[in-house]
Design an enzyme around this catalytic site. Sequence first.
Site, short mmCIF file in Angstrom:
data_model
loop_
_atom_site.label_atom_id
_atom_site.label_comp_id
_atom_site.label_asym_id
_atom_site.label_seq_id
_atom_site.Cartn_x
_atom_site.Cartn_y
_atom_site.Cartn_z
N HIS A 1 6.03 10.20 5.01
CA HIS A 1 6.00 9.96 6.46
C HIS A 1 6.98 9.36 7.17
O HIS A 1 7.68 8.18 6.73
CB HIS A 1 4.81 9.16 6.80
N THR B 1 -2.36 6.39 9.94
CA THR B 1 -3.21 6.79 9.01
C THR B 1 -3.75 5.58 8.00
O THR B 1 -4.27 5.54 7.05
CB THR B 1 -2.82 7.69 7.78
N THR B 2 -3.20 4.23 8.34
CA THR B 2 -3.70 3.10 8.06
C THR B 2 -3.97 2.25 9.04
O THR B 2 -3.59 2.38 10.11
CB THR B 2 -2.68 2.19 7.03
N GLU C 1 -1.57 13.30 2.31
CA GLU C 1 -2.64 13.16 3.10
C GLU C 1 -3.26 14.17 4.21
O GLU C 1 -4.34 14.38 4.24
CB GLU C 1 -2.34 11.76 4.19
N HIS D 1 0.86 -1.12 0.20
CA HIS D 1 0.07 -0.13 -0.07
C HIS D 1 0.62 1.19 -0.09
O HIS D 1 0.25 2.29 0.13
CB HIS D 1 -0.89 0.16 1.10
N HIS E 1 2.83 8.81 0.44
CA HIS E 1 1.43 8.77 0.05
C HIS E 1 0.82 9.86 -0.92
O HIS E 1 1.61 10.81 -0.89
CB HIS E 1 0.45 9.11 1.40
N HIS F 1 7.80 6.17 4.31
CA HIS F 1 6.84 5.76 3.25
C HIS F 1 6.37 7.09 2.60
O HIS F 1 6.27 8.26 3.21
CB HIS F 1 6.06 4.68 3.59
#
Length: 243
Positions: free
Chosen positions: A127, A192-193, A114, A84, A110, A108
């Site tokens: 992040h 956030t996951t 976000e 992801h 996004h 990682h």
Amino acid sequence: MRIAAATAIAIAIGLAVSLSSVVHANEEKLDYDHQEKWQSALDRAQSPIDIVTAQTVRAEDNEPLGLQLWHTQAPIEKAEDNGHAVQVNTHATEAMIRGRHFTLAQFHFHAESEHTLDAKHYPLEGHFVFKAQDGRLAVIGVMYQVGDGNPAAQAVIDDLEAKDGKLPQPSIDIASLLPNQRDYYHYLGSLTTPPLTENVEWYVLPTPVTMSEKQMTTFLSHYPHNNRKIQPLNGRAVVHHQG
């Protein structure tokens, strides 16, 4: 809410969560088109948020120093697509965040960002997940936009695309992935996951870092849409620390 009191809350509920949860080690592919199905134990202090800059609180003059990093030229394990996000594991970089010691676990990306700043998205957000010895979690959020090429971003891409298992870039300059200007917005939020664990300290840097259009396109080719929707602030304080 005073920031010292807010930070004290962060060492309470949820800090017994294993690092495997913290670093998004759940390898199942997440369905970002049906985020309403994601479950969280708590739902009053979730991330990400829209940072309304005019409504933030200025950090007090006697607050500890902000973000300081060292050992930023760090060895890395192979950059990977974890199901992801594009993620890089590295454990050498250390930080003093508001006077407390943390160690980088991984970073990682996004897309699109976000967090938003006054409702503005950036094309990509990094992040950087730090962990303290007592289990406290701090995540530095960095915004990326198209501009000059970024050697550190290219190192991630080269490792991600390596076919023979041999790292073309055995180390990476973490500092090049963060802006020189270390102003930040701080609040208490969540992962956030899933499992969306709360009591995570967030430090969102408003100054963007550039990467070339080709580099940005490469990141987006892996995940053009892996950002969680904006969550309600629910009365939380957002503190602005100007370096």
